[in-house]
Design a protein around this motif. Structure first.
Motif, PDB file in Angstrom:
ATOM      1  N   ASP A 177      51.089  14.305  49.664  1.00 16.70           N
ATOM      2  CA  ASP A 177      51.219  12.906  50.089  1.00 16.70           C
ATOM      3  C   ASP A 177      50.035  12.463  50.947  1.00 16.70           C
ATOM      4  OD1 ASP A 177      53.677  12.729  48.813  1.00 16.70           O
ATOM      5  OD2 ASP A 177      54.767  13.434  50.598  1.00 16.70           O
ATOM      6  N   LEU A 178      49.154  13.395  51.314  1.00 17.27           N
ATOM      7  CA  LEU A 178      48.038  13.089  52.203  1.00 17.27           C
ATOM      8  C   LEU A 178      46.767  12.802  51.401  1.00 17.27           C
ATOM      9  CD1 LEU A 178      48.543  15.970  54.816  1.00 17.27           C
ATOM     10  CD2 LEU A 178      49.374  13.614  54.970  1.00 17.27           C
ATOM     11  N   ASP A 179      45.935  11.903  51.945  1.00 14.93           N
ATOM     12  CA  ASP A 179      44.616  11.654  51.342  1.00 14.93           C
ATOM     13  C   ASP A 179      43.630  12.743  51.729  1.00 14.93           C
ATOM     14  OD1 ASP A 179      45.441   9.270  50.131  1.00 14.93           O
ATOM     15  OD2 ASP A 179      45.036   8.128  51.976  1.00 14.93           O
ATOM     16  N   ALA A 180      43.840  13.330  52.906  1.00 12.65           N
ATOM     17  CA  ALA A 180      42.957  14.391  53.390  1.00 12.65           C
ATOM     18  C   ALA A 180      43.732  15.244  54.391  1.00 12.65           C
ATOM     19  CB  ALA A 180      41.712  13.805  54.045  1.00 12.65           C
ATOM     20  N   VAL A 181      43.241  16.478  54.614  1.00 11.76           N
ATOM     21  CA  VAL A 181      43.910  17.430  55.501  1.00 11.76           C
ATOM     22  C   VAL A 181      43.000  17.736  56.681  1.00 11.76           C
ATOM     23  CG1 VAL A 181      44.845  19.766  55.702  1.00 11.76           C
ATOM     24  CG2 VAL A 181      45.189  18.465  53.602  1.00 11.76           C
ATOM     25  N   THR A 182      43.569  17.733  57.870  1.00  8.31           N
ATOM     26  CA  THR A 182      42.805  18.111  59.060  1.00  8.31           C
ATOM     27  C   THR A 182      42.944  19.618  59.290  1.00  8.31           C
ATOM     28  OG1 THR A 182      44.674  17.800  60.560  1.00  8.31           O
ATOM     29  CG2 THR A 182      43.276  15.873  60.109  1.00  8.31           C
ATOM     30  N   PRO A 183      41.967  20.236  59.963  1.00  4.63           N
ATOM     31  CA  PRO A 183      42.091  21.657  60.301  1.00  4.63           C
ATOM     32  C   PRO A 183      43.347  21.953  61.122  1.00  4.63           C
ATOM     33  CG  PRO A 183      39.830  20.944  60.597  1.00  4.63           C
ATOM     34  CD  PRO A 183      40.636  19.710  60.317  1.00  4.63           C
ATOM     35  N   GLU A 184      43.765  20.971  61.958  1.00 10.11           N
ATOM     36  CA  GLU A 184      44.958  21.174  62.780  1.00 10.11           C
ATOM     37  C   GLU A 184      46.203  21.311  61.899  1.00 10.11           C
ATOM     38  OE1 GLU A 184      41.856  19.162  65.175  1.00 10.11           O
ATOM     39  OE2 GLU A 184      42.750  18.778  63.214  1.00 10.11           O
ATOM     40  N   LEU A 185      46.301  20.451  60.868  1.00  4.34           N
ATOM     41  CA  LEU A 185      47.434  20.541  59.948  1.00  4.34           C
ATOM     42  C   LEU A 185      47.405  21.846  59.167  1.00  4.34           C
ATOM     43  CD1 LEU A 185      47.737  16.935  58.436  1.00  4.34           C
ATOM     44  CD2 LEU A 185      49.438  18.144  59.816  1.00  4.34           C
TER      45      LEU A 185
END
Length: 309
Positions: A177-185
């Motif tokens: 569902d995300l457009d992009a992923v952060t390192p935190e996620l």
């Protein structure tokens, strides 16, 4: 002291066996053993500890054999200079590549190299960085393709391309569902990584400091391991976990197996480089190899620099 004797002691140091060294040098074992004994007597030093079945180089022998390798390399340079008209693009080139680059670069590299240097076939070795480095220093390989960080005395590196990393997740994973992923996620998930000792594992952890910090705190409890990129791809496709992949390991049809999601913000990546000995005698062969990489049309990467003249 002769170059032949120096070749003999280098062969024994590499093979750690007189019989195998003799076969490698195309002489009988007595011939090789007598020549080495003669050299030891001339130098008044023992080069090898023969007290066990496994031949071990003595401390003095290590230093002498290291110098012998340099002498043999310089002798090869003299032969090259004496025949300046020799075509450097003829004859096999011994190339080593790390496991996480070879399967994706080689198919396109070979097609490009056939056009640039059709009479220069490749003798190939896929292995870990430290093993390829030792083979390069011994002269068993002419050049290697590895990833930064890479610093070795006497070894020159030239950048080839920068390659971004992507997150891959099983079908139905909530990251879809995300457009992009952060390192935190990413650090909140159980992540499939290559097994320890593989440089790409270190590159992913270096690029994703949050994941590295969590792994340091929790040990391996928040990461799973796979022996190869291909194995990890299939484990993700099976629904086991998520992972991080280099761009070249991803294909157009992968969307049928798993979902591919970019990183947000500063995108983690690795730089792939060509490494070779400072005095390697076929610079035009290296230039041809680099040009072939730069014209290989690898998808998803950013090539660094221009083709060599």
């Amino acid at each position: 002291m002769t170059l032949t004797e120096l070749r003999y002691i280098v062969a024994v140091a590499q093979e750690r066996h007189f019989g195998r060294a003799a076969r490698r040098c195309f002489v009988s074992q007595p011939t090789l053993s007598i020549a080495i004994k003669k050299l030891e007597e001339e130098l008044s030093v023992s080069l090898f500890d023969r007290s066990s079945n496994d031949i071990i180089t003595t401390e003095a022998g290590e230093r002498i054999i290291a110098q012998a390798r340099r002498v043999l390399e310089e002798a090869e340079l003299i032969r090259h200079l004496a025949n300046a008209e020799q075509n450097e693009l003829e004859g096999a080139l011994k190339l080593g590549l790390i496991f996480t680059v070879a399967p994706y670069l080689l198919p396109k590299l070979i097609v490009a190299l056939r056009k640039i240097a059709p009479n220069m076939p490749l003798m190939l070795d896929e292995n870990y960085t430290h093993i390829l480095t030792e083979a390069l220093k011994r002269g068993d390989l002419d050049a290697i393709v590895v990833a930064e960080p890479y610093h070795e005395p006497g070894i020159i590196t030239e950048p080839l391309y920068d390659e971004p990393f992507f997150v891959i997740v099983p079908k139905g994973h909530h990251f879809e569902d995300l457009d992009a992923v952060t390192p935190e996620l990413l650090a909140e998930e159980q992540v499939l990584l290559l097994s320890e000792g593989n440089c790409m594992r270190d590159q992913v952890l270096t690029s994703c400091s949050e994941l590295a910090s969590k792994q340091k705190i929790q040990g391996l409890t928040n990461t799973l391991q796979g022996s190869s990129i291909n194995t990890i791809r299939h484990m993700v496709a099976s629904g086991l976990s998520i992972s991080v992949m280099p761009a070249t390991a991803l294909t157009e049809n992968d969307h049928m197996l798993f979902s591919i999601i970019p990183f947000e913000g500063v995108i983690p990546h690795r730089r792939v480089v060509l490494a070779y000995r400072r005095n390697f005698v076929r610079p035009k062969a290296l230039a041809a190899l680099r040009n072939a990489v730069l014209s290989s049309q690898l998808s998803g990467v950013t090539f660094v620099g221009n083709q060599a003249v």
